[in-house]
Structure formats: C-alpha cells, structure tokens
Design a protein around this motif. Structure first.
Motif, PDB file in Angstrom:
ATOM      1  N   HIS B  25      -0.605 -38.552  13.808  1.00  0.00           N
ATOM      2  CA  HIS B  25       0.593 -38.607  12.961  1.00  0.00           C
ATOM      3  C   HIS B  25       1.802 -39.040  13.802  1.00  0.00           C
ATOM      4  CE1 HIS B  25       3.602 -37.705   9.998  1.00  0.00           C
ATOM      5  NE2 HIS B  25       4.201 -36.893  10.837  1.00  0.00           N
ATOM      6  N   VAL B  26       2.536 -40.012  13.285  1.00  0.00           N
ATOM      7  CA  VAL B  26       3.723 -40.497  13.995  1.00  0.00           C
ATOM      8  C   VAL B  26       4.958 -39.870  13.370  1.00  0.00           C
ATOM      9  CG1 VAL B  26       5.051 -42.550  14.634  1.00  0.00           C
ATOM     10  CG2 VAL B  26       2.559 -42.672  14.491  1.00  0.00           C
ATOM     11  N   PRO B  27       5.797 -39.226  14.170  1.00  0.00           N
ATOM     12  CA  PRO B  27       6.971 -38.577  13.598  1.00  0.00           C
ATOM     13  C   PRO B  27       7.952 -39.583  13.009  1.00  0.00           C
ATOM     14  CG  PRO B  27       7.083 -38.591  15.998  1.00  0.00           C
ATOM     15  CD  PRO B  27       5.726 -39.102  15.623  1.00  0.00           C
ATOM     16  N   LEU B  29      11.627 -40.741  12.481  1.00  0.00           N
ATOM     17  CA  LEU B  29      12.878 -40.542  13.213  1.00  0.00           C
ATOM     18  C   LEU B  29      14.025 -41.179  12.444  1.00  0.00           C
ATOM     19  CD1 LEU B  29      11.663 -41.616  16.769  1.00  0.00           C
ATOM     20  CD2 LEU B  29      11.829 -39.300  15.895  1.00  0.00           C
ATOM     21  N   LEU B  38      14.055 -40.130  25.511  1.00  0.00           N
ATOM     22  CA  LEU B  38      12.812 -39.888  24.769  1.00  0.00           C
ATOM     23  C   LEU B  38      13.039 -38.763  23.757  1.00  0.00           C
ATOM     24  CD1 LEU B  38       9.700 -40.288  24.461  1.00  0.00           C
ATOM     25  CD2 LEU B  38       9.435 -38.533  26.227  1.00  0.00           C
ATOM     26  N   PRO B  39      12.864 -39.049  22.440  1.00  0.00           N
ATOM     27  CA  PRO B  39      13.069 -37.989  21.447  1.00  0.00           C
ATOM     28  C   PRO B  39      12.022 -36.879  21.604  1.00  0.00           C
ATOM     29  CG  PRO B  39      13.077 -40.164  20.414  1.00  0.00           C
ATOM     30  CD  PRO B  39      12.605 -40.354  21.812  1.00  0.00           C
ATOM     31  N   VAL B  42       8.830 -37.349  19.625  1.00  0.00           N
ATOM     32  CA  VAL B  42       7.901 -38.359  20.145  1.00  0.00           C
ATOM     33  C   VAL B  42       7.098 -37.775  21.309  1.00  0.00           C
ATOM     34  CG1 VAL B  42       7.767 -40.620  21.280  1.00  0.00           C
ATOM     35  CG2 VAL B  42       9.332 -40.275  19.368  1.00  0.00           C
ATOM     36  N   ALA B  45       4.535 -35.454  19.841  1.00  0.00           N
ATOM     37  CA  ALA B  45       3.419 -36.217  19.258  1.00  0.00           C
ATOM     38  C   ALA B  45       2.495 -36.736  20.361  1.00  0.00           C
ATOM     39  CB  ALA B  45       3.964 -37.376  18.424  1.00  0.00           C
ATOM     40  N   ALA B  46       3.095 -37.174  21.478  1.00  0.00           N
ATOM     41  CA  ALA B  46       2.287 -37.676  22.609  1.00  0.00           C
ATOM     42  C   ALA B  46       1.403 -36.566  23.171  1.00  0.00           C
ATOM     43  CB  ALA B  46       3.211 -38.229  23.689  1.00  0.00           C
ATOM     44  N   ARG B  47       1.939 -35.352  23.266  1.00  0.00           N
ATOM     45  CA  ARG B  47       1.123 -34.229  23.755  1.00  0.00           C
ATOM     46  C   ARG B  47      -0.040 -33.967  22.784  1.00  0.00           C
ATOM     47  NH1 ARG B  47       6.144 -32.475  25.987  1.00  0.00           N
ATOM     48  NH2 ARG B  47       6.877 -31.641  24.010  1.00  0.00           N
ATOM     49  N   ARG B  48       0.264 -34.093  21.484  1.00  0.00           N
ATOM     50  CA  ARG B  48      -0.736 -33.827  20.456  1.00  0.00           C
ATOM     51  C   ARG B  48      -1.842 -34.885  20.453  1.00  0.00           C
ATOM     52  NH1 ARG B  48       3.035 -33.513  16.483  1.00  0.00           N
ATOM     53  NH2 ARG B  48       2.344 -35.539  15.761  1.00  0.00           N
ATOM     54  N   ALA B  49      -1.545 -36.099  20.937  1.00  0.00           N
ATOM     55  CA  ALA B  49      -2.533 -37.188  20.932  1.00  0.00           C
ATOM     56  C   ALA B  49      -3.810 -36.779  21.648  1.00  0.00           C
ATOM     57  CB  ALA B  49      -1.930 -38.440  21.580  1.00  0.00           C
TER      58      ALA B  49
END
Lengths: 193, 167
Positions: B25-27, B29, B38-39, B42, B45-49
């Motif tokens: 899922h892409v947040p 913004l 870096l928001p 984001v 989301a990168a950690r969740r990837a």
C-alpha cells in the motif's frame, strides 16, 4: 572495504535472512536517498511515494541476489532512477499537453542531489582507502593531492627522499590505492547494469 | 473463467479496514505536505515493504510492457518470463475499476493465484487453459503469486509493476 560498506553488506545479509531490524536500518540509511532521487525528477507526491515503495519492494525481491551487498546504496539509487523514468514514460504516453517544451523542461532530472550524495559516499570510500595505505605512501599522496601541490623537489625535501624516487613511489601509491578501491568500483559498475 | 472467493477487492467506496497496513500500500500524501525531507508515512511504508517478502518464491521478471489501443478500448499487456514459464497479464479499465486477465504458459490446472493490487488481495485458480480473470481491481502496485496445486514446485511471483486507473 570501508566500515560503511561492511555495515551495508552486513545489513543486507541479515535482512535477506529475515532480520526485520536490519531492514529497518536499511530504510533509515537509504530512505532519504531514494526520496531525494524522486524529488530530483520533480514527480508529484503520489508518484514519488509510489516510486519509493516500488524501489523497496524491488529490494525485497532481490535482496538475496545482489551482486555486491556492500553497494546497496548505489543499487537503490539506480533502481529509483529507473522507476522515475518509467513513471515519466507512462505519463507521456497518456497525458496531452499544450506546451510540450515546458513539459520537457520540467521533466529534466535534477541529477545533482543523488549524484552529490553518491559522490560523498565515494569520497568517504576514497578517504577510507587512503588511510589503509602504508604511512609513507599516504603522506606522499596527501602532499601531492593538495589543491596547490608542491613540486617533486619540495616533496623530496619534505620527506627526505631522493628526488628520483618520488615519481615511482607516487605510481606505487596510486596502484595500491586502486587495488584497495577495486571492490567498490566493480560493484558500482554492476549496479548500473 | 472469472475468479470467485474474492476478498477485500472493492474498487470504489471507503478504503477497506487494514488496507494501510499491507506492505504494497502506498500512502496518500497531500501535495502541499511534500518537502525534500523524507515523509514519515513513506518511511513507514518502506519498513512495511519487508512483509511482502516471499523468501522461497522465484521472481518472474517483466520483459515486455505494451499498451494496445483500439477505438476507445485500451489494454495494457505485461509479459513476464522465467525459464520455460511465461505469465501474461492483460489489464483494462472497466466500469471505474480494472479487469485483469492472467494467462500462464505452460498451463498447470488448479494453480492457486493470488493477486496483490492497490492495497488489497484477491484469490483464484487457473483453469485447464492456464487462464483466470479478476474484476474490480484497484490501481496501484501489482504482483501475482502462483502456487501449483499439490506440487512442491516453488511459488512464482511476478515482479512488482505499477498500474494506473487506465491500466
């Protein structure tokens, strides 16, 4: 290999074996780099978030297959750039605009940001390699690499060496430095393929 | 054959609960909040990837991405290849969402199919021709997982691609 490269390789290896903390550390270390790449292509917020997430998912897919885990930063920057270009290519195929020239001008990537970050990493690698040279070779290169370098006569006098030995010693120092730097250079090239 | 057993794949209406926690899922913004920093969303989301990782899957790489247009009808055709296996995904806009047709060659009847798309997942299985169709998918990041039924063969996963509302 520098400490930073060893750390990066270690994080990649650990993340590939399922270590979430190592993955989080990679995000911490390189999330800003990827974001700066997307910003340099002037993508919208939605597109930039998309590219960032795609880049991390690509790393997830390939984390066990990186040719050189120490170069994960360069790999991520290259992947993000490709994704930015892909977004721009698909945008061009579906968007009609009145002023093509202004769109093209606006789409020119600002390479300066990520290039600067990668350059800083390369400078850090070079410094690390320089410090691994034998002290005499390191001293000579530092003298000769100054913005306003001394003459061979001055180097010979400073280092108490025969004048005729300065050229060959400089050559030996550069060859040794190149050997130390060899691994990062190879991985950087492989990440660009 | 249209897939049934669809879960959590509504293309319109409110965002399904938990969608934000999916790794692909892409947040969203707000444009005015975008800066050079870096928001946090984001980064999160990168950690969740990492949760999208399929350690034992073979990744099938994208080798062709074509958009075919005929009159008002538009179709995007993505071709993935790994060794002897070819996976072709055709995506076209339909009724405000996306229709996805999958063809796998050589066909393995009964292969389980999981489509990860736009922050949701749908499931189905290949028919004897190696085909399956899914309706009402969301735009966003997309990947398909294939697990041959009753087989020890490793899962195949198509490389992630981005699909828009037009395919």
């Amino acid at each position: 290999m520098s400490t930073a490269s060893r750390d990066a390789a270690n994080l990649v290896t650990r993340a590939a074996s399922g270590d979430r903390k190592a993955w989080d550390a990679l995000v911490e270390a390189y999330g800003g780099l990827i974001w700066s790449v997307t910003r340099s292509y002037r993508l919208s917020g939605a597109e930039a978030a998309d590219v960032s997430q795609t880049t991390w998912l690509r790393l997830c897919e390939n984390i066990g297959r990186l040719r050189d885990p120490a170069c994960v930063g360069a790999w991520l920057a290259t992947t993000a750039r490709r994704e930015c270009l892909s977004v721009q290519a698909r945008r061009r195929s579906v968007v009609l605009v009145d002023d093509i020239a202004s769109l093209e001008a606006d789409d020119e990537p600002d390479d300066e940001v990520d290039t600067r970050i990668l350059h800083q990493e390369q400078v850090a690698e070079l410094r690390g390699a320089l410090h691994r040279l034998p002290a005499r070779l390191q001293e000579m290169l530092e003298l000769l690499m100054q913005d306003d370098p001394p003459t061979y006569e001055e180097v010979a006098a400073t280092m108490h060496l025969p004048l005729g030995s300065i050229g060959p010693t400089r050559g030996r120092a550069l060859r040794t430095l190149r050997r130390i730097m060899e691994a990062p250079t190879a991985c950087e090239l492989s990440s660009m393929r | 054959m249209a897939a049934d057993g669809v879960d959590d794949n509504r293309a319109e209406g409110p965002v399904p609960p938990g969608r934000e926690s999916l790794p692909w899922h892409v947040p969203e913004l707000p444009e005015e909040s975008i800066t050079d920093d870096l928001p946090a969303a984001v980064a999160e989301a990168a950690r969740r990837a990492f949760d999208a990782r399929e350690a034992d899957a073979r990744v099938v790489g994208l080798i062709a991405d074509r958009t075919l247009s005929r009159r008002r009808h538009q179709q995007r055709v993505l071709t993935f290849v790994d060794g002897d296996t070819t996976v072709e995904i055709s995506i076209s806009p339909r009724a405000g969402s996306l229709c996805l047709r999958l063809h796998v060659s050589p066909p393995v009847n009964g292969t389980d199919v999981e489509v990860r798309h736009g922050g949701a997942t749908v499931h189905g299985s290949l028919d004897s021709l190696g085909e399956v169709e899914f309706q009402a998918l969301r735009p966003g990041l997309l990947s398909v997982l294939l697990q041959p039924a009753g087989s020890r063969a490793s899962t195949l996963q198509t490389s992630w691609v981005r699909v828009s509302a037009s395919g």
